[in-house]
Design a protein around this motif. Structure first.
Motif, PDB file in Angstrom:
ATOM      1  N   SER A 221       0.810  -1.215   0.000  1.00 54.22           N
ATOM      2  CA  SER A 221       0.000   0.000   0.000  1.00 54.22           C
ATOM      3  C   SER A 221       0.845   1.268   0.000  1.00 54.22           C
ATOM      4  O   SER A 221       0.570   2.197  -0.759  1.00 54.22           O
ATOM      5  N   ALA A 222       1.866   1.310   0.866  1.00 53.68           N
ATOM      6  CA  ALA A 222       2.629   2.556   1.044  1.00 53.68           C
ATOM      7  C   ALA A 222       3.998   2.541   0.386  1.00 53.68           C
ATOM      8  O   ALA A 222       4.557   3.592   0.087  1.00 53.68           O
ATOM      9  N   GLY A 223       4.557   1.357   0.184  1.00 53.01           N
ATOM     10  CA  GLY A 223       5.851   1.253  -0.465  1.00 53.01           C
ATOM     11  C   GLY A 223       6.949   1.985   0.278  1.00 53.01           C
ATOM     12  O   GLY A 223       7.066   1.922   1.511  1.00 53.01           O
ATOM     13  N   GLY A 224       7.732   2.761  -0.474  1.00 55.20           N
ATOM     14  CA  GLY A 224       8.874   3.455   0.090  1.00 55.20           C
ATOM     15  C   GLY A 224       8.523   4.571   1.056  1.00 55.20           C
ATOM     16  O   GLY A 224       9.399   5.065   1.774  1.00 55.20           O
ATOM     17  N   ALA A 225       7.247   4.977   1.107  1.00 54.53           N
ATOM     18  CA  ALA A 225       6.840   6.036   2.025  1.00 54.53           C
ATOM     19  C   ALA A 225       7.097   5.643   3.474  1.00 54.53           C
ATOM     20  O   ALA A 225       7.288   6.516   4.338  1.00 54.53           O
ATOM     21  N   LEU A 226       7.101   4.335   3.760  1.00 52.80           N
ATOM     22  CA  LEU A 226       7.338   3.875   5.121  1.00 52.80           C
ATOM     23  C   LEU A 226       8.782   4.073   5.558  1.00 52.80           C
ATOM     24  O   LEU A 226       9.077   4.038   6.758  1.00 52.80           O
TER      25      LEU A 226
END
Length: 309
Positions: A221-226
């Protein structure tokens, strides 16, 4: 939303009895005032932590934030508790895996709810799960009066106007009710895990299971944003506020308070959540909504006290 001892206490004293036995005998009355303060501080940390989680949604989405919270909370709990992995039966692992799935599902559904509806109404609807469990477990006809009072609160909450079901996202309300059902499952499985695992080992292992189940969903869902440093920093604060700090405070509180008193105090969660939503997120509620929350809180307290008797 809490994932510690407090979550098992709102609608039933079963889990707090298990934790109280491990924490020690409650202290004399002079120490109970301090215990009340510890419980209230833990509840404030939990609900304001949920408000912080809502602030993170624009960065990583609800699924990403709940994954971040569960993974970091698991790391914190494992580091502190250092649970023993050997010497457990298959039945023990089955219980802790079920506990972890309930824990992860409860938090995932709740975060989906507060992404769509205000924090106060979300917790109010969620509390219906453990409240229903408490009413069923009491096996007293009078408990139906508390159930009726809670339903009156829900009816008032959904009666229209600002924040009523007429304007609340229906999917958000459904997610909150689903989180409540998972909360009831969490209560039952937490009690079993507490009986099978020493201290907080069961909770640490269950949190790890929840993190492992949530991780692929959050990454998809968030990928690299985490992995953005600022998001990770906020996530660590969230994990501390929602898991580490409240669990520690509640553990100390259970050494000073009877489990039934602890459960009654934790029934204040919807009101504290509404306050956190107002102060942190600017979520204003109309007078009928505050009355609805008060009715559900009163029903929860009454059900807990009757169940104790």
């Amino acid at each position: 939303m809490t994932t510690t001892a407090s979550t098992a206490s709102t609608g039933s004293t079963e889990v707090t009895e298990v934790t109280a036995r491990s924490a020690g005998t409650p202290a004399a009355p002079r120490g109970r005032l301090g215990g009340v303060g510890l419980v209230v501080a833990g509840a404030l940390s939990t609900q304001f932590g949920s408000a912080v989680a809502a602030l993170l949604f624009p960065r990583a989405g609800a699924l990403g934030v709940v994954t971040l919270r569960l993974v970091l909370s698991a790391l914190l709990l494992v580091a502190v508790c250092r649970p023993r992995l050997r010497g457990h039966s298959r039945a023990d692992w089955a219980v802790v895996c079920g506990f972890g799935i309930a824990l992860g599902g409860m938090n995932t559904l709740f975060y989906q709810a507060i992404e769509r509806i205000p924090l106060g109404p979300a917790v109010t609807l969620e509390v219906l799960g453990p409240l229903a469990l408490s009413v069923i477990a009491s096996r007293r006809l009078a408990s139906l009066l508390w159930a009726a009072l809670a339903l009156a609160g829900v009816f008032l909450l959904g009666g229209g106007g600002a924040g009523g079901f007429g304007e609340l996202n229906l999917a958000g309300a459904a997610f909150a009710l689903g989180a409540g059902a998972m909360w009831a499952a969490y209560i039952l499985l937490s009690a079993r895990a507490g009986a099978r695992f020493p201290k907080a080992d069961g909770l640490a292992l269950a949190m790890s299971v929840a993190a492992l189940v949530s991780l692929p969903i959050g990454l998809a869902s968030a990928g690299g944003a985490l992995l953005v440093p600022s998001t990770l920093a906020f996530g660590l604060v969230l994990a501390a506020m929602s898991s580490g700090l409240p669990y520690s405070l509640e553990l100390f509180a259970l050494r000073r308070l009877p489990a039934s008193t602890f459960a009654v105090l934790m029934s204040l969660a919807p009101a504290i959540a509404a306050l956190a939503g107002l102060l942190v997120l600017g979520q204003e509620l109309a007078a009928p909504q505050w009355l609805a929350i008060g009715l559900v809180v009163a029903a929860s307290i009454g059900a807990v006290r009757m169940g104790r008797r």
